[in-house]
Each structure stands twice: as structure tokens, then as C-alpha cells.
Enzyme design. Structure first.
Site, mmCIF file in Angstrom:
data_model
loop_
_atom_site.group_PDB
_atom_site.id
_atom_site.type_symbol
_atom_site.label_atom_id
_atom_site.label_comp_id
_atom_site.label_asym_id
_atom_site.label_seq_id
_atom_site.Cartn_x
_atom_site.Cartn_y
_atom_site.Cartn_z
ATOM 1 N N CYS A 165 0.815 -1.223 0.000
ATOM 2 C CA CYS A 165 0.000 0.000 0.000
ATOM 3 C C CYS A 165 0.845 1.268 0.000
ATOM 4 C CB CYS A 165 -0.939 -0.017 1.194
ATOM 5 S SG CYS A 165 -1.947 -1.514 1.240
ATOM 6 N N HIS A 305 -2.631 7.527 7.074
ATOM 7 C CA HIS A 305 -2.898 6.237 6.429
ATOM 8 C C HIS A 305 -4.287 5.757 6.841
ATOM 9 C CE1 HIS A 305 -2.006 2.548 4.385
ATOM 10 N NE2 HIS A 305 -2.098 1.821 5.487
ATOM 11 N N GLU A 316 -0.585 4.700 14.429
ATOM 12 C CA GLU A 316 -0.315 5.948 13.717
ATOM 13 C C GLU A 316 -0.582 7.163 14.607
ATOM 14 O OE1 GLU A 316 -1.019 7.943 9.315
ATOM 15 O OE2 GLU A 316 -2.327 6.323 9.970
ATOM 16 N N LYS A 337 -9.618 7.795 3.520
ATOM 17 C CA LYS A 337 -10.044 6.413 3.273
ATOM 18 C C LYS A 337 -11.439 6.157 3.832
ATOM 19 C CE LYS A 337 -5.566 4.022 2.995
ATOM 20 N NZ LYS A 337 -4.625 5.105 3.364
ATOM 21 N N HIS A 342 -9.788 1.818 0.698
ATOM 22 C CA HIS A 342 -8.334 1.659 0.619
ATOM 23 C C HIS A 342 -7.953 1.202 -0.784
ATOM 24 C CE1 HIS A 342 -4.283 1.091 1.489
ATOM 25 N NE2 HIS A 342 -4.330 0.254 2.512
ATOM 26 N N PHE A 403 1.624 -3.536 3.998
ATOM 27 C CA PHE A 403 1.953 -4.856 4.532
ATOM 28 C C PHE A 403 3.440 -5.135 4.277
ATOM 29 C CE2 PHE A 403 -2.573 -6.810 3.956
ATOM 30 C CZ PHE A 403 -2.995 -6.132 5.079
#
Length: 416
Positions: A165, A305, A316, A337, A342, A403
Site C-alpha cells: 500500500c 494512512h 499511527e 479512506k 483503501h 503490509f
């Protein structure tokens, strides 16, 4: 060696909120959800039956039928947004030095639909290898950058970054670096993804990453909400034209913002889970600010994110408080998002665009779908819940994590 300045002169977007930059931005500000029932296949037997799909997209509006059949959807999305960005930039393609113009794109997965269709077709046959001659060129992730460069005749740096991502943001950082070092004058960068397929949905469902809120898809993406239960899969693309500042100024280009820095780090912790203390997220923001030669208190807005996962949102937020200290409470923070879902390898591109447009319009898009406070988040942090906020925005940070522990962050600043 004097490093060159890098500016953004063109933007293009194809998202679940709209097929074009202005529609995308308008719907972000309005707090529109792009989630709805899946239409690309029958999801009846799937745990998650909804996604954030691109709506009203017809390849025949952009390509002739023969051309479209040679491209996976993720490449089509890349081509469409690159075209919008090039036109938006006002570049004179006849006069620029194409040896100093390149393409660095991002995609986390590439041609998943093509791979799925070809392999399933083979499995259902009698074992005779009957494959489409365009199977491999349609599937490989790097073909998106290749196709864009072929269209415009750009002979400069050309490749695709793959970091889950974080892919599109890695692509932007690489493109920025080539311009800073004087190895390019113009770069098309961004990312695209088209993973709303049986394999994509099934795979993410199997790892329990997706929200299963089938009774209310439009409110399923809930970053920083107590009842968040996973991300909503999205698709689409975003494109940016990065240009060396003096080159842009000499041609009288419209300049959206300056890309002043980028950071990269690794969690080095787990294949999917973020570092619980936000170590990688903390380091990447520190790296980005150092590269931009900016202090934390100079940042006004962070497009986080913020995927709406139980662990990711917490790590985060912890990292933001560590990096920004007391200034964290003066920031606006939001996760777009919550509206787009996403977009995996394309997320960094459309979120960078949101950050740039926030500078342009002095408006912070909201984090929608907030219903219940989570006491694990500091209540003094301003997550811009449910409604856009107007404020002075001179500089923004956009975070993208992937990831494998890949972390990227970019810093945009209002042009002097």
C-alpha cells in the site's frame, strides 16, 4: 551539488468518489462515501459483499476496443489519470526534452483480474495451455509505467515501485529524487490498482482485514472510531506531474504546491501488523520532515494512512503524538479512506492529491463515519470528524504504510 526544487504542475484522479480531479475533490469536501454493493462479480458467498468501486467507467470512453483489450483495468486507470494530469499541466509535449522526462508509477498487485481470468480458464480446460498472448504484458505491474511512457514518448527513468500500500508514495519519492538530482525535468508519477475481484476480496477476507459491515456499506470505513472492524477495499488511480521548479517557472506553469520532502522506513516487525508503538510510522515522519528541512510545528494537516483497522489507527496516532508533541493538538488530521476506501498501491497517490488540494483550497477534508469515541485515542487530537474544516494550510504530510512494514511519507508546501 545544489539540489533542484520539485513542484506539482498537474493532477489526475479516477476514484470511487468521481472520475476526474474536480469531482473527486468536491465529494471529499462534502464527505461522500464511495462504498456500495459489489457490481464487478456476484459477492453472495463472500464475507464482505461491498467495496469502493470506480463508478460509471467505460473503457470505450477512453480507448478503442482493440486497445482496451490489451490492458488490464489497473493499466487503463493509470493511462486515464496520466492523461488528465498531462493535460492539466499544460505541458507542450512537442517542445520539452523527452530524454529528461520519465514515468515512475506504483501498484501493489498489478493485473490481478487478468491473472485470475487466465488461470481459471486454464483450470477449467482439458490441460491444453491456451493462454492469451497478452496475458503476461497485461498482468505485470511495470506495464503501467511502460504504457504511459510509450504514449508520450518519454525516454527518461521508467519503472514501477511495488511496496504494497506504500507503492504510489514510493513512486513519488523516487520521481522527486530524480528531479532533485538533475536527472529529469518532468516526471509522471502516481499509482493505480484494480483489485475488486473474487481473488482480491477473498484473499483479504481470509486474512480478516476487511470490514464485514454488509448492512451499512457506506458507513463501514470508520477510521479512529471505537467500532471500526477493518478496511473497505477500493480501486482507481491518481497521477501527478512533478516538475523541476525552474523548468515549470520558465514555461509559466500553474503550480499546485512544492514537494519538499519524502521519508521511508521499515517496521521490521510483522508481515501485516503495524509496530504497536508506532516505531516505523514515527521514523518515517521524522525522515520526511528532515528531508524537507522543516520543523514539526510548520505542518498544518496530516492526511493519515488511517485504514479503519483496530491496530493500525492506534499506532499511527501514537506516532503523531511522538513526532509532533504539543503541536499535534494544533494539527488537523483526517483519513480520506473513510470515503474512498483503501486503494492499496494507489492510495498514496489519491491521498497526496487530497493533501495538495487542501493547500490549494485551504480546506481539510473530513474523516467521515465517526459515531463512537475510542478512549485509546487522545481526545485533544483533531481528527476532523464528519465535516470539512477551513483553516490556514501552508504545509501538509501524507502518510502511506504497507503490509510487510513498508512506511512512506511525503511533505507538500504552499509555493513561495
Amino acid at each position: 551539488m545544489q539540489l533542484k526544487r520539485v513542484v506539482v504542475t498537474g493532477l489526475g484522479a479516477l476514484t470511487p468518489l468521481g472520475n476526474g480531479l474536480n469531482t473527486y475533490w468536491d465529494n471529499l469536501v462534502k464527505g461522500v462515501s464511495g462504498a456500495g454493493p459489489i457490481t464487478k462479480f456476484d459477492p453472495e458467498k463472500f464475507k464482505t459483499k461491498f467495496a469502493c468501486e470506480v463508478k460509471g467507467y467505460d473503457p470505450n470512453d477512453y480507448f478503442d476496443r482493440k486497445e482496451a483489450r490489451k490492458m488490464d483495468l489497473f493499466t487503463q486507470y493509470a493511462m486515464v489519470t496520466a492523461d488528465e494530469a498531462v493535460k492539466d499541466s499544460g505541458l507542450d509535449l512537442e517542445s520539452i526534452d523527452k530524454m529528461k522526462a520519465g514515468v515512475i508509477w506504483g501498484s501493489g498487485i498489478g493485473g490481478l483480474r487478468t491473472f485470475q481470468e487466465e488461470v481459471m480458464s486454464f483450470a477449467q480446460g482439458d490441460g491444453t495451455p491456451r493462454f492469451n498472448p497478452f496475458f503476461i504484458p497485461k498482468m505485470i505491474a511495470d506495464i503501467s509505467a511502460g504504457m504511459i511512457s510509450i504514449k508520450y514518448g518519454f525516454h527518461g527513468p521508467n519503472f514501477v515501485t511495488v511496496s504494497a500500500c506504500a507503492s504510489a508514495t514510493n513512486a513519488m519519492i523516487d520521481a522527486m529524487t530524480y528531479i532533485k538530482l538533475g536527472k529529469a525535468k518532468v516526471m509522471i508519477t502516481g499509482g493505480s490498482e484494480a483489485s475488486v475481484t473474487e481473488a482480491g476480496m477473498g484473499g483479504f477476507n481470509a486474512m480478516k482485514a476487511l470490514s464485514e459491515r454488509n448492512d451499512s456499506p457506506e458507513t463501514a470505513s470508520r477510521p479512529f472510531d471505537k467500532d471500526r472492524d477493518g478496511f473497505v477495499l477500493g480501486e482507481g488511480a491518481g497521477a501527478l506531474i512533478l516538475e523541476e521548479y525552474e523548468h515549470a517557472k520558465a514555461r509559466g506553469a500553474k503550480i499546485y504546491a512544492e514537494l519538499v520532502g519524502g521519508g521511508m522506513s521499515a517496521d521490521a516487525y510483522h508481515i501485516t501488523a503495524p509496530h504497536p508503538e508506532g516505531l516505523g510510522a514515527e521514523n518515517v515522519m521524522i525522515n520526511a520532515l528532515e528531508d524537507a528541512q522543516m520543523k514539526p510545528e510548520e505542518i498544518d494537516y496530516i492526511n493519515v494512512h488511517g485504514t479503519s483497522t483496530p491496530l493500525g489507527d492506534i499506532s499511527e496516532a501514537v506516532a503523531i503524538e511522538k513526532v509532533f508533541g504539543e503541536h499535534a493538538y494544533k494539527l488537523n488530521i483526517s483519513s480520506t479512506k473513510s470515503m474512498t476506501g483503501h486503494l492499496l498501491g494507489a492510495a498514496g497517490a489519491i491521498e497526496a492529491i487530497a493533501s495538495i488540494m487542501a493547500i490549494q483550497h485551504q480546506i481539510v477534508p473530513p474523516t467521515i463515519n465517526h459515531f463512537t469515541d475510542d478512549d485509546r485515542f487522545d481526545p485533544k487530537l483533531n481528527f476532523t470528524f464528519n465535516k470539512a474544516q477551513s483553516r490556514t494550510i501552508n504545509a501538509t504530510v501524507s502518510n502511506t504504510f504497507g503490509f510487510g512494514g513498508h512506511n512512506t511519507s511525503v511533505v507538500f508546501r504552499k509555493i513561495d
